[in-house]
Structure formats: structure tokens, C-alpha cells
Design an enzyme around this catalytic site. Structure first.
Site, short mmCIF file in Angstrom:
data_model
loop_
_atom_site.label_atom_id
_atom_site.label_comp_id
_atom_site.label_asym_id
_atom_site.label_seq_id
_atom_site.Cartn_x
_atom_site.Cartn_y
_atom_site.Cartn_z
N GLU A 1 4.15 -5.75 -0.65
CA GLU A 1 2.93 -5.18 -1.23
C GLU A 1 2.42 -6.23 -2.21
OE1 GLU A 1 1.85 -2.26 -0.18
OE2 GLU A 1 0.42 -1.59 -1.71
N PHE B 1 9.51 -5.82 0.44
CA PHE B 1 10.25 -4.58 0.69
C PHE B 1 10.91 -4.45 2.06
CE2 PHE B 1 5.81 -3.15 1.49
CZ PHE B 1 5.94 -2.62 2.76
N LYS C 1 6.10 2.93 -5.33
CA LYS C 1 4.97 2.77 -4.42
C LYS C 1 3.87 2.07 -5.21
CE LYS C 1 2.04 5.28 -1.19
NZ LYS C 1 0.83 4.49 -1.45
N LYS D 1 6.52 9.48 1.46
CA LYS D 1 5.90 9.15 0.18
C LYS D 1 5.81 10.39 -0.69
CE LYS D 1 1.49 9.07 2.53
NZ LYS D 1 0.43 8.28 3.11
N ARG E 1 -2.68 -4.69 6.69
CA ARG E 1 -2.22 -3.46 7.32
C ARG E 1 -2.98 -3.17 8.61
NH1 ARG E 1 -1.37 2.16 4.75
NH2 ARG E 1 -2.10 3.45 6.42
N ARG F 1 4.13 6.80 12.22
CA ARG F 1 4.29 7.52 10.96
C ARG F 1 5.40 8.53 11.18
NH1 ARG F 1 0.95 7.83 6.86
NH2 ARG F 1 -0.93 7.22 7.94
P1 AMP Z 1 -0.47 5.34 2.16
O1 AMP Z 1 -1.43 4.19 2.21
O2 AMP Z 1 -0.82 6.36 1.12
O3 AMP Z 1 -0.20 5.94 3.52
O4 AMP Z 1 0.96 4.77 1.68
C1 AMP Z 1 1.69 3.80 2.36
C2 AMP Z 1 1.41 2.44 1.77
O5 AMP Z 1 2.08 2.27 0.54
C3 AMP Z 1 1.93 1.29 2.58
O6 AMP Z 1 1.10 0.97 3.65
C4 AMP Z 1 2.01 0.16 1.55
O7 AMP Z 1 0.76 -0.51 1.46
C5 AMP Z 1 2.20 0.88 0.24
N1 AMP Z 1 3.49 0.62 -0.43
C6 AMP Z 1 3.64 0.42 -1.75
N2 AMP Z 1 4.91 0.24 -2.09
C7 AMP Z 1 5.64 0.32 -0.96
C8 AMP Z 1 7.03 0.25 -0.64
N3 AMP Z 1 7.95 0.06 -1.59
N4 AMP Z 1 7.41 0.40 0.65
C9 AMP Z 1 6.49 0.63 1.62
N5 AMP Z 1 5.17 0.72 1.39
C10 AMP Z 1 4.73 0.56 0.11
#
Ligand code: AMP
Length: 584
Positions: free
Chosen positions: A300, A340, A250, A423, A270, A417
Site C-alpha cells: 500500500e 504486505f 488498513k 476488513k 489495483r 473477494r
Molecule cells: P477496500 O478498498 O475498502 O475494498 O479495501 C481493500 C483495500 O485496502 C486494498 O485494496 C488495499 O488497497 C488496502 N489495504 C490497506 N492496507 C492493507 C493491508 N494491510 N492488506 C491488504 N490491503 C490493504
């Protein structure tokens, strides 16, 4: 359709503090709107002329609107400015000043007239355009009633601020055209794969639910991104994914949706804004590495330190979100792309394919280079394997991993979601370091050293079920002097007179905002509190949950919409897991 109808509905929406009433007024307005105007009306409700990704904004400076009001009312610029100083709102000033002028019999102003005039104002550019815009707005105001003028003036200066969320409009559309809320999923899907509320409304008005069922993914129309749930332990993740998944790094960067058609590349954030201009280097990398003629690819992007070759933190990438000096910034913080996912390739919608199938196609249509790569990943089938890969990811400076389901059910769920992606972040391992993304809904004036700026901000989490925001803490720590000086300016565009109907709180801040700005916050712990409404009555009657010792991490989450903030359920989960740990 007369614009008067719109102005009256705006007035009602603005005057209510009840979210249900807001949906009712909205449904009434949609019901009254003829099918050929519904798209435009939907954009106007949101203070826009087009969906965000088109990138055409009205945005006239308040100073110029003052001149237009002056021409329309034949009062001096000084008089109008003075009144604006008193009201602080160009809409209220236009209303009052027009009311003073003798009422005359006017031809009613039509929605189509207002829309096309605003559209011309938005698109007028080049030498002499400022005068032309001022005069066009003046002409429009001359033909308007005071109430109409109020909303025209606000729309043109981008201050309509009704705060009607996309989801509320979808609800209203389902009620009017879909026979009730049960049709929401069909309508929502059409929206999720086009990000265009006006187009969805038009489809519904013309061909009903059948028409929007036929919507499909197309290059140029951003889809709303699929999002990940979170879990705290590798055991839970392996159980959820059925014993096998793909774990990917991530990266701590910015998510980007790359649309390619021939030699034309467009980038969407996003939040579905067009960010192509901000990242010329990403556009070039995408052109050089995506071989398919048409494609929609998700990646990303991460800022690279050209000297050390290491990834830079997210804040530095956010500095590239600017209007000027883009080329210099691209040199100082060049971008790396990590591909990705792929949702469209060579004319084919891939959203119904499983993740391994999509990933395979992605591999076929992309060539990698030093600066454009696939995300690091590993196929894991045990808790140990996941632990190991997670440690490696953290050591490489990433935030953790995202675990993705690999079964036949693992389709691309646009805009939702769900548990297909989970995650697993570094922070969850230590209970003192959970970061959350909170929305600013109010502010308190500062005293002493902070006189003249905000002393603290009232912060809220999001409830998707009711589409409302509940407060969880007052945030005063972690701001630099620069942050403190800039926050009032940054928040000005969200400022409103009284509590927004989507905000549920017991607090009475000095200033209220439409939920808009998202900040990342770190807290010491979550406790029960009678002051806040997050998780109200869940654990103790009359009490909600509060974050103690919150501190701003200095990450402005401009990439997140208020609806992307941490949810009430996530906070409840964090709180209950802490109690369990304390008890055991
Ligand atoms: P969050 O912003 O904490 O909800 O985490 C999701 C975000 O992680 C996504 O919107 C992407 O911007 C980021 N991200 C980073 N690496 C990846 C990956 N390998 N696959 C999907 N999302 C990723």
C-alpha cells in the site's frame, strides 16, 4: 476475417438493452473468429489494441479524426465539424458522411488490416506524427463501409463504449471454447493471474481448457488483486477466521503491485494500469529494498507529509495520478511503502502457499527503511486482542484493520473477494457514517445555480451474480463548484444515447453513461424506496433500497473499476443490521 463481421456484431451489441442478448452476440462473434485472430478481436471488442497494463492507447483527438473524415469523403472540415456538432458523436458523423459519398466497389477490409493500421497510428510519435496519423486514418476510412467507419472512428478516439465487461467476455469464451459456463472457474483463474483476456482467448482457441490450466504467474503480467470481505464486529471476525488471524493496519492509500526483474521495476494499480511513471520515488524505494532478483510484491503506498512526518489522506495521493509535473508532485507528496504480500519470488509462484509462508518469504527478500516498511500487524487470538489492535490502528489515523486467515487454506486467491481477508473499518461502528463506493450511470441537468452543469447524478451499486448495476440514489450534495464544473468533462467519455444494458433502473435521467466513474458516498441511512432497483423485491414487493441524504465525500475512486463498487449484498447487509439494531 472481414472487419464487417466485427462492425455488425458491435451494431447488434450496441442496439440491445438485454444483457443476455449481449452475451449471445458476443459468443456468435467469437465462434466466427479464427484462432489466430481471437486475441486481437477480444481487445477490439473492448476498444483496445492491448491489455491495459501494456499502456499503449490509441487515443486520437476528435479534431484530428474530423480531418481524416474530411480527407476520406472529400468534404470540407467545416462541413464535417458542423455535422459533428449535430450528432455529438464522431462515429455517427463518419457513418453519415460516408453514406453520402457514392458507393463504390471496395476490397473488403480485413480485421488484421484494421488492427495493424490502428496499431501503427497508436505507435506513431515524434515530429510530423500528427499529419501521419490523420492520413493513415483517412486511408483506412476510404476503404471502409459507413458502418465500419463508424466503429473505426469511435475506436481511434477511444469512444467505442460498448461497455462489454471482462466477465461477459469470459462467459462467452466459456460457452464457445469451454463447453459451457461450468468451465468458467478454469478460464477465470487463467485471467486472474495474467490480466490478459486476449492471451486467455488465444490459449483457449489453440489448446482448449488444458492449455489455460497451465498458465502461471509471471513477472511483467499483473495479477488481479485478492480482495477482502467485510464484517461489522470483532466477534464475527474471530468466528470466521477460526479463532486466530493476523490483523494488519488498513492504510488509507493506494494499492500497488510491484514487479521486479533485475534492475527493472514496474508498478501496477489495483485496476491493473501501469502506474510506474506516476511514482518514480516508489520505483527507487523498491529497487533499494527488494533483494530478490525476480519478485511480485503487494504494498500500500501512502502520501507522507514531509513537514510533520504524518500520513496524508488518500485524496492527496490521488493528485499524483497525473501526466505532467510528476517530479514536483513527488516532492510535495513523497510516498511511503508498506509491504504486505508476496506472490512470486526468485522464479517461484507463491500463490498456492499459505499466508504465513508467503509472509515469511516476503520478510526474507525485503530490507526495510524509513520510507519502505512492512505493514504494522499483530497475531490476534481473541476478541479483546482484536479490539485493542483496532483501536490502536484507528488512533494511528488508519481506516481500521484487515484480518487475514493463517491456516493452510490461506492461499492467494487472485481476483476474488473472499473470507480469507476480512476488513473491519471504523465506519461500521457508527450507523450514520457508512461510506459506499457507487458508480455513476446517469445524470440530471441542473437548474438555477447549477444551470449548465449537472444538478445530480444517478448512482448505482454492483451485482456480481448478473454483472449488472442497480440504482440506489440520486447524488447532488457534497460537490464543490470545481467538482461541478469538472464532472461533465470527466463523464463525457462515458456518455451514451440510451440506458446501458448492464444498468437496471426505473429512473429516466437526462443523460446516460456507461458504468465507469466510481465515487465515494456517505449516507445518513438506507431506506425502502419504490424509486430504486437495488435490493428490489427483497424486503417489499415493488420496492428497493435507497440511500437517504447521500453526500459525495470528495473522493474520486479512480483506482476502482465499476465492478469494484459496493455490491448489492453489502447494501442488504448494512440495511438488515440497521433494522436489527433498531428492533433490539
Ligand atoms: P477496500 O478498498 O475498502 O475494498 O479495501 C481493500 C483495500 O485496502 C486494498 O485494496 C488495499 O488497497 C488496502 N489495504 C490497506 N492496507 C492493507 C493491508 N494491510 N492488506 C491488504 N490491503 C490493504
Amino acid at each position: 476475417m472481414e472487419y464487417r463481421r466485427l462492425a455488425e456484431a458491435f451494431y447488434r451489441i450496441e442496439s440491445t438493452t438485454k444483457r443476455i442478448a449481449m452475451t449471445d452476440y458476443l459468443s456468435d462473434l467469437i465462434r466466427q473468429t479464427p484462432p489466430d485472430l481471437i486475441g486481437k478481436v477480444v481487445y477490439l471488442i473492448q476498444g483496445k489494441l492491448y491489455p491495459d497494463f501494456v499502456g499503449i492507447e490509441i487515443g486520437m483527438a476528435e479534431k484530428l479524426a474530423v480531418r481524416s473524415v474530411s480527407i476520406a469523403t472529400e468534404l470540407s472540415i467545416e462541413e464535417i465539424s458542423e455535422d459533428l456538432g449535430r450528432t455529438g458523436d464522431i462515429g455517427d458523423t463518419a457513418f453519415q458522411e460516408l453514406q453520402k459519398a457514392a458507393p463504390e466497389v471496395r476490397e473488403p477490409l480485413l480485421v488484421s488490416d484494421v488492427y495493424s493500421m490502428l496499431d501503427t497510428i497508436a505507435k506513431t510519435a515524434g515530429p510530423g506524427s500528427v499529419e501521419a496519423k490523420v492520413n493513415m486514418l483517412a486511408e483506412l476510412l476510404k476503404r471502409a463501409t459507413p458502418l465500419e467507419a463508424k466503429y473505426i472512428a469511435r475506436t481511434v478516439t477511444r469512444k467505442l463504449r460498448l461497455g462489454v465487461a471482462d466477465m461477459t467476455i469470459l462467459d462467452a469464451l466459456a460457452i464457445v471454447y469451454g463447453g459451457g459456463r461450468q468451465s468458467r472457474p478454469i478460464i477465470e483463474r487463467a485471467y486472474n493471474i495474467t490480466s490478459d483476456l486476449g492471451m486467455v482467448a488465444e490459449g483457449l482457441a489453440e489448446g482448449g481448457l488444458e492449455a489455460v490450466k497451465k498458465f502461471h504467474v509471471t513477472v511483467g503480467k499483473p495479477i488481479r488483486p485478492m480482495l477482502a470481505e467485510r464484517l461489522k464486529t470483532p466477534e464475527e471476525i474471530m468466528a470466521r477466521t477460526g479463532g486466530e488471524c493476523v490483523a494488519e493496519y488498513k492504510y488509507d492509500g493506494e494499492r500497488v503491485q510491484i514487479h521486479k526483474r533485475g534492475s527493472e521495476v514496474t508498478l501496477f494499480s489495483r485496476r491493473i494500469e501501469n502506474i510506474t511513471k506516476q511514482y518514480p520515488d516508489v520505483v527507487e524505494l523498491a529497487k533499494a529494498t527488494i533483494r530478490a532478483d525476480t519478485a511480485i510484491i503487494e504494498a500500500e503506498i501512502v502520501a507522507l507529509d514531509p513537514e510533520t512526518g504524518e500520513n496524508r489522506p488518500f485524496q492527496e495521493l490521488m493528485r499524483r495520478r497525473r501526466k505532467y509535473g510528476i517530479e514536483e508532485m513527488a516532492k510535495e507528496f513523497p510516498a511511503l511503502i508498506f509491504y504486505f504480500d508476496c506472490v512470486y519470488a526468485d522464479g517461484r509462484d507463491l500463490t498456492e502457499l499459505s499466508f504465513p509462508e508467503r509472509r515469511k518469504i516476503l520478510g526474507q527478500i525485503v530490507t526495510t527503511t524509513d520510507r519502505a516498511r512492512f505493514v504494522e500487524f499483530s497475531i490476534v487470538d481473541s476478541v479483546n486482542a482484536l479490539e485493542e489492535f483496532f483501536e490502536q490502528a484507528v488512533q494511528q489515523g488508519t481506516e481500521g484493520v484487515i484480518c487475514k486467515a493463517v491456516g493452510p487454506e490461506s492461499i492467494y486467491q487472485a481476483g476474488s473477494r473472499g473470507w480469507l481477508w476480512i476488513k473491519y473499518k471504523r465506519e461500521y461502528r457508527s450507523e450514520m457514517a457508512d461510506t459506499v463506493d457507487l458508480v455513476v450511470v446517469g445524470a440530471y441537468y441542473g437548474r438555477g445555480r447549477r444551470a449548465g452543469v449537472y444538478g445530480s447524478l444517478l448512482m448505482a451499486i454492483y451485482l456480481p451474480e448478473s454483472d449488472t448495476f442497480r440504482t440506489i440514489t440520486r447524488l447532488g450534495a457534497g460537490f464543490t463548484d470545481k467538482d461541478l464544473a469538472e464532472l461533465p468533462k470527466m463523464l463525457e467519455e462515458y456518455r451514451i444515447e440510451s440506458r446501458h444494458p448492464r444498468v437496471e433502473t426505473k429512473e429516466r435521467p437526462d443523460v446516460w453513461f456507461v458504468p465507469g466513474l466510481v465515487l465515494e458516498v456517505i449516507g445518513a441511512e438506507i431506506t425502502l424506496s419504490p424509486l430504486h432497483t437495488a435490493g428490489l423485491n427483497m424486503f417489499r414487493s415493488g420496492s428497493g433500497l435507497a440511500i437517504r441524504f447521500p453526500r459525495f465525500t470528495s473522493r474520486y475512486r479512480f483506482d476502482k473499476a465499476p465492478e469494484d463498487a459496493t455490491t448489492e449484498q453489502e447494501i442488504i447487509d448494512m440495511y438488515t443490521s440497521r433494522i436489527r439494531k433498531v428492533a433490539s
